[in-house]
Scaffold this motif. Sequence first.
Motif, PDB file in Angstrom:
ATOM      1  N   HIS A  12      -0.703  58.640  -3.170  1.00  0.00           N
ATOM      2  CA  HIS A  12      -1.612  57.492  -3.212  1.00  0.00           C
ATOM      3  C   HIS A  12      -2.794  57.802  -2.311  1.00  0.00           C
ATOM      4  O   HIS A  12      -2.687  58.608  -1.381  1.00  0.00           O
ATOM      5  CB  HIS A  12      -0.911  56.216  -2.749  1.00  0.00           C
ATOM      6  CG  HIS A  12      -0.147  56.396  -1.469  1.00  0.00           C
ATOM      7  ND1 HIS A  12      -0.707  56.251  -0.229  1.00  0.00           N
ATOM      8  CD2 HIS A  12       1.142  56.770  -1.260  1.00  0.00           C
ATOM      9  CE1 HIS A  12       0.205  56.503   0.696  1.00  0.00           C
ATOM     10  NE2 HIS A  12       1.333  56.827   0.110  1.00  0.00           N
ATOM     11  N   ARG A  13      -3.901  57.139  -2.568  1.00  0.00           N
ATOM     12  CA  ARG A  13      -5.117  57.455  -1.821  1.00  0.00           C
ATOM     13  C   ARG A  13      -5.121  56.815  -0.434  1.00  0.00           C
ATOM     14  O   ARG A  13      -5.494  57.445   0.555  1.00  0.00           O
ATOM     15  CB  ARG A  13      -6.345  56.990  -2.613  1.00  0.00           C
ATOM     16  CG  ARG A  13      -7.661  57.368  -1.951  1.00  0.00           C
ATOM     17  CD  ARG A  13      -8.831  57.076  -2.854  1.00  0.00           C
ATOM     18  NE  ARG A  13     -10.097  57.464  -2.240  1.00  0.00           N
ATOM     19  CZ  ARG A  13     -11.274  57.327  -2.816  1.00  0.00           C
ATOM     20  NH1 ARG A  13     -11.361  56.813  -4.040  1.00  0.00           N
ATOM     21  NH2 ARG A  13     -12.375  57.706  -2.192  1.00  0.00           N
ATOM     22  N   HIS A  14      -4.735  55.536  -0.361  1.00  0.00           N
ATOM     23  CA  HIS A  14      -4.760  54.809   0.905  1.00  0.00           C
ATOM     24  C   HIS A  14      -3.336  54.401   1.290  1.00  0.00           C
ATOM     25  O   HIS A  14      -2.474  54.226   0.419  1.00  0.00           O
ATOM     26  CB  HIS A  14      -5.648  53.565   0.798  1.00  0.00           C
ATOM     27  CG  HIS A  14      -7.073  53.865   0.419  1.00  0.00           C
ATOM     28  ND1 HIS A  14      -7.918  54.558   1.254  1.00  0.00           N
ATOM     29  CD2 HIS A  14      -7.780  53.579  -0.702  1.00  0.00           C
ATOM     30  CE1 HIS A  14      -9.099  54.680   0.670  1.00  0.00           C
ATOM     31  NE2 HIS A  14      -9.045  54.104  -0.521  1.00  0.00           N
TER      32      HIS A  14
END
Length: 378
Positions: free
Chosen positions: A338-340
């Motif tokens: 996931h990015r964040h």
Amino acid sequence: MLKRLLIPTRIRLDYLRHNTIKVAAKATVASPLPAAPHVPVLCDKAIEYLKEAPGRTFFDMTFGAGGHTRRLLEALPDAKVYALDRDPVAHQLAQELSETAEYKGRIIPLLGKFSDIPRFFGEQSLAKNSIAGILFDFGCSSMQFDEAERGFSISHDGPLDMRMDGGRSGGLTAADVVAKAEEGDLVKILRIYGEEKAAKKIARAIVDARNGMIKIETTRQLANIVEDALASGPRKDKLQRPAHSATKAFQALRIFVNNELNEINYAMLLANEMLRLDGRLVTITFHSLEDTIVKRHIAGNVTAGAANLMPLKYSSHGLIDDPEMLQSLSETNWRQLHRHVIVPDPAEVARNSRSRSAKLRAAVKISAPPEIYEESTE
């Protein structure tokens, strides 16, 4: 059988090497627990990532009351979970669940710390790089905070213990630390492990109490000493929530007594050795010290900047002298999924206030790890 990568004990405070306090081991196994005394945090998201793992053998490294494990086994009826916990109460619950018709043969209870994993791999005849998914839910469970006799809680008066294994393997209690540690060492414990800005004031108040022949043996006593030392009105935490004055001091002592940061660091190294290629790793942390260790491992930044977290001899990352190993640990074997960072939504926080500071990170193992173990010749 796997050999452990030793993380030298000199990274803990020097006085422990010279002032060892032997405490009789006593397992505080309680009566049978209700079905779900602990609400698992970020459970839906954790299971979402884990159920995509390439296999059906999992490790729940912090079993607690088993909330995540139950949900995983519901999602994957053919899965098997090795349920590890150092807490004998949690281990008892895992044993009870493993004997029911629903979970028989699907939950394998293991009693011990993260650093006991190499031994369990040998005992269970597990091979390196064979596990499909690993879950860490770091921190104390609701069971530990809600039981006054465990000594974790500010709101419930009890003996100042804080040992996660209930004293099964002996070791220092929090009462031992506040009774024996020198003032300078208390300052370091509070500042490093609790991120407590008022560490000097609190350490001075504890020493003054000792000089006044006061034995600090209960959680209420310690909380009152900290509160009186600060006398600055209600505090707020990093999320601007009301917090007791002694919250950071209690966190610091708990982390120190249980050697938590060393265990987490070592566990992240172990996870890399345990998982098969494309295996899934999910971690749930509750404060910045835990999350920093996880982030550095996933990013391949285990050693760089470690001294910024805490002075080197107290570093959670240990002292590794092998230059090739240091280089290999800087080459990440993970890809974050996931990015964040993932945090609970408002609805979950409303249902379970203890989820407010939780952060979930998930990663997939993308390449073979460095050889930090050797096959035993024994």
